[in-house]
Design a protein around this motif. Structure first.
Motif, PDB file in Angstrom:
ATOM      1  N   THR A 101       5.319  49.285  -7.494  1.00  0.00           N
ATOM      2  CA  THR A 101       6.691  49.761  -7.653  1.00  0.00           C
ATOM      3  C   THR A 101       6.770  50.807  -8.752  1.00  0.00           C
ATOM      4  OG1 THR A 101       7.320  48.078  -9.298  1.00  0.00           O
ATOM      5  CG2 THR A 101       7.557  47.480  -6.961  1.00  0.00           C
ATOM      6  N   ALA A 102       7.871  51.558  -8.730  1.00  0.00           N
ATOM      7  CA  ALA A 102       8.132  52.554  -9.770  1.00  0.00           C
ATOM      8  C   ALA A 102       9.622  52.849  -9.767  1.00  0.00           C
ATOM      9  CB  ALA A 102       7.340  53.835  -9.528  1.00  0.00           C
ATOM     10  N   LEU A 103      10.122  53.366 -10.868  1.00  0.00           N
ATOM     11  CA  LEU A 103      11.515  53.770 -10.913  1.00  0.00           C
ATOM     12  C   LEU A 103      11.725  55.012 -10.054  1.00  0.00           C
ATOM     13  CD1 LEU A 103      12.265  53.395 -14.733  1.00  0.00           C
ATOM     14  CD2 LEU A 103      12.745  51.763 -12.901  1.00  0.00           C
ATOM     15  N   HIS A 104      12.948  55.231  -9.619  1.00  0.00           N
ATOM     16  CA  HIS A 104      13.263  56.424  -8.839  1.00  0.00           C
ATOM     17  C   HIS A 104      12.950  57.670  -9.669  1.00  0.00           C
ATOM     18  CE1 HIS A 104      15.160  58.982  -5.945  1.00  0.00           C
ATOM     19  NE2 HIS A 104      16.071  59.392  -6.797  1.00  0.00           N
ATOM     20  N   GLY A 105      12.067  58.512  -9.160  1.00  0.00           N
ATOM     21  CA  GLY A 105      11.672  59.707  -9.881  1.00  0.00           C
ATOM     22  C   GLY A 105      10.654  59.454 -10.978  1.00  0.00           C
ATOM     23  N   LEU A 178      12.998  44.981  -2.384  1.00  0.00           N
ATOM     24  CA  LEU A 178      14.174  45.838  -2.579  1.00  0.00           C
ATOM     25  C   LEU A 178      13.829  47.037  -3.448  1.00  0.00           C
ATOM     26  CD1 LEU A 178      17.226  46.400  -2.402  1.00  0.00           C
ATOM     27  CD2 LEU A 178      17.543  44.793  -4.301  1.00  0.00           C
ATOM     28  N   LEU A 179      13.126  46.796  -4.547  1.00  0.00           N
ATOM     29  CA  LEU A 179      12.734  47.866  -5.456  1.00  0.00           C
ATOM     30  C   LEU A 179      11.720  48.803  -4.815  1.00  0.00           C
ATOM     31  CD1 LEU A 179      12.710  49.169  -8.246  1.00  0.00           C
ATOM     32  CD2 LEU A 179      11.118  47.377  -8.991  1.00  0.00           C
ATOM     33  N   THR A 180      10.827  48.260  -4.000  1.00  0.00           N
ATOM     34  CA  THR A 180       9.814  49.076  -3.332  1.00  0.00           C
ATOM     35  C   THR A 180      10.442  50.056  -2.354  1.00  0.00           C
ATOM     36  OG1 THR A 180       8.147  47.323  -3.537  1.00  0.00           O
ATOM     37  CG2 THR A 180       7.797  48.976  -1.806  1.00  0.00           C
ATOM     38  N   HIS A 181      11.365  49.564  -1.539  1.00  0.00           N
ATOM     39  CA  HIS A 181      11.966  50.410  -0.517  1.00  0.00           C
ATOM     40  C   HIS A 181      13.091  51.284  -1.041  1.00  0.00           C
ATOM     41  CE1 HIS A 181       9.629  48.546   2.597  1.00  0.00           C
ATOM     42  NE2 HIS A 181      10.128  47.347   2.365  1.00  0.00           N
ATOM     43  N   VAL A 182      13.794  50.814  -2.066  1.00  0.00           N
ATOM     44  CA  VAL A 182      14.961  51.544  -2.586  1.00  0.00           C
ATOM     45  C   VAL A 182      14.861  51.577  -4.114  1.00  0.00           C
ATOM     46  CG1 VAL A 182      17.473  51.776  -2.415  1.00  0.00           C
ATOM     47  CG2 VAL A 182      16.241  50.485  -0.677  1.00  0.00           C
ATOM     48  N   PRO A 183      13.940  52.355  -4.670  1.00  0.00           N
ATOM     49  CA  PRO A 183      13.732  52.338  -6.120  1.00  0.00           C
ATOM     50  C   PRO A 183      14.953  52.748  -6.929  1.00  0.00           C
ATOM     51  CG  PRO A 183      12.498  54.126  -5.074  1.00  0.00           C
ATOM     52  CD  PRO A 183      12.989  53.239  -3.984  1.00  0.00           C
ATOM     53  N   GLU A 184      15.863  53.515  -6.320  1.00  0.00           N
ATOM     54  CA  GLU A 184      17.064  53.928  -7.049  1.00  0.00           C
ATOM     55  C   GLU A 184      18.014  52.767  -7.315  1.00  0.00           C
ATOM     56  OE1 GLU A 184      17.661  55.637  -2.777  1.00  0.00           O
ATOM     57  OE2 GLU A 184      16.001  55.008  -4.079  1.00  0.00           O
ATOM     58  N   ILE A 185      17.741  51.595  -6.740  1.00  0.00           N
ATOM     59  CA  ILE A 185      18.592  50.426  -6.951  1.00  0.00           C
ATOM     60  C   ILE A 185      18.497  49.925  -8.387  1.00  0.00           C
ATOM     61  CG2 ILE A 185      16.970  48.560  -6.412  1.00  0.00           C
ATOM     62  CD1 ILE A 185      20.479  48.782  -4.894  1.00  0.00           C
ATOM     63  N   LEU A 186      17.372  50.188  -9.066  1.00  0.00           N
ATOM     64  CA  LEU A 186      17.163  49.700 -10.432  1.00  0.00           C
ATOM     65  C   LEU A 186      17.503  50.813 -11.415  1.00  0.00           C
ATOM     66  CD1 LEU A 186      16.111  47.026 -11.725  1.00  0.00           C
ATOM     67  CD2 LEU A 186      13.931  48.198 -12.055  1.00  0.00           C
TER      68      LEU A 186
END
Length: 238
Positions: A101-105, A178-186
């Motif tokens: 996982t990673a943060l969005h961007g 959830l974080l893997t598919h939609v990292p912008e959620i965090l």
């Protein structure tokens, strides 16, 4: 605002496209190898779930009001996602998936906090209400909410409220999915607990931001945090 292109058919097509995108994401991250399968066999494993994602999109469109309208899809703002494809720990261990996982961007990999003593992750298992369905180790999670309304609320109280609404708490694996598919959620000040996984004590697992990366840690069920909500979902399907 009316969108003339919005229809049950377009909702179904969008759901199908989103399901395919999530499968591609998992394949690109190496989930097939983690589960001991080739990319082709992994895709075959999850393929039967596609029809349910499409069917639920049709159902949601049919019941929407007013007809012909749609809300903007912006998980970072709304904290909501229609569905998430989840791979269980029996196929992809948490210790291996969290670093994917990673943060969005962002570029820094997610990590498991050292506050989990050796061997403790295995004891954080799904509670009975959050038990994943099916026997293949993959399932869909529908109507997912980040749960920022519970920021600042005692986790034990938040979990009781979620249950009273007939919703289900997310497990650790579902939070990672959830974080893997939609990292912008965090996002900052809108992180979330995954109260569907417990180990028999007062610890509640959670995902938040630390050192510019996602972190899997835990907090006490009696200690509120202003930046930590309680994630939940409407249903599971396998």
């Amino acid at each position: 605002m009316t969108d003339p292109t919005h229809s049950p058919a377009s909702d179904a097509a969008a759901a199908a496209a989103e399901f395919d995108r999530q499968v591609r994401t998992l394949v690109a991250l190496g989930y097939p190898a983690l589960s001991g399968r080739s990319p082709e066999r992994f895709t075959e494993l999850v393929a039967p779930l596609r029809a349910e994602a499409v069917a639920r999109a049709d159902s949601a469109a049919d019941s929407a009001a007013p007809a012909g309208t749609s809300a903007a899809y912006d998980p970072a703002v709304t904290g909501r996602v229609p569905f998430v494809l989840v791979v269980g720990r029996e196929r992809a261990p948490i210790e291996r998936t969290m670093p994917l996982t990673a943060l969005h961007g962002g570029r820094l990999p997610g990590f498991v906090d050292r506050s989990f003593e050796p061997g403790s992750l295995e004891r954080f298992v799904a509670t009975e209400p959050a038990r994943p369905p099916g026997t293949d180790g993959v399932h869909l999670l529908f109507d997912v909410e980040r749960g920022e309304e519970f920021c600042g609320v005692v986790p034990g109280d938040a979990m009781a409220t979620v249950a009273g609404r007939g919703r289900t708490l997310l497990t650790i694996e579902e939070g990672i999915a959830l974080l893997t598919h939609v990292p912008e959620i965090l996002v900052k000040n809108k992180c979330f607990s995954t109260g569907g996984s417990r180990c028999g004590d007062r610890r509640v697992p959670a995902l938040w931001i630390s050192k510019r990366a996602p972190k899997l840690g835990w907090c006490w069920e009696g200690n509120p945090h202003t930046w930590l909500g309680m994630a939940s979902a409407g249903a599971r399907h396998a």
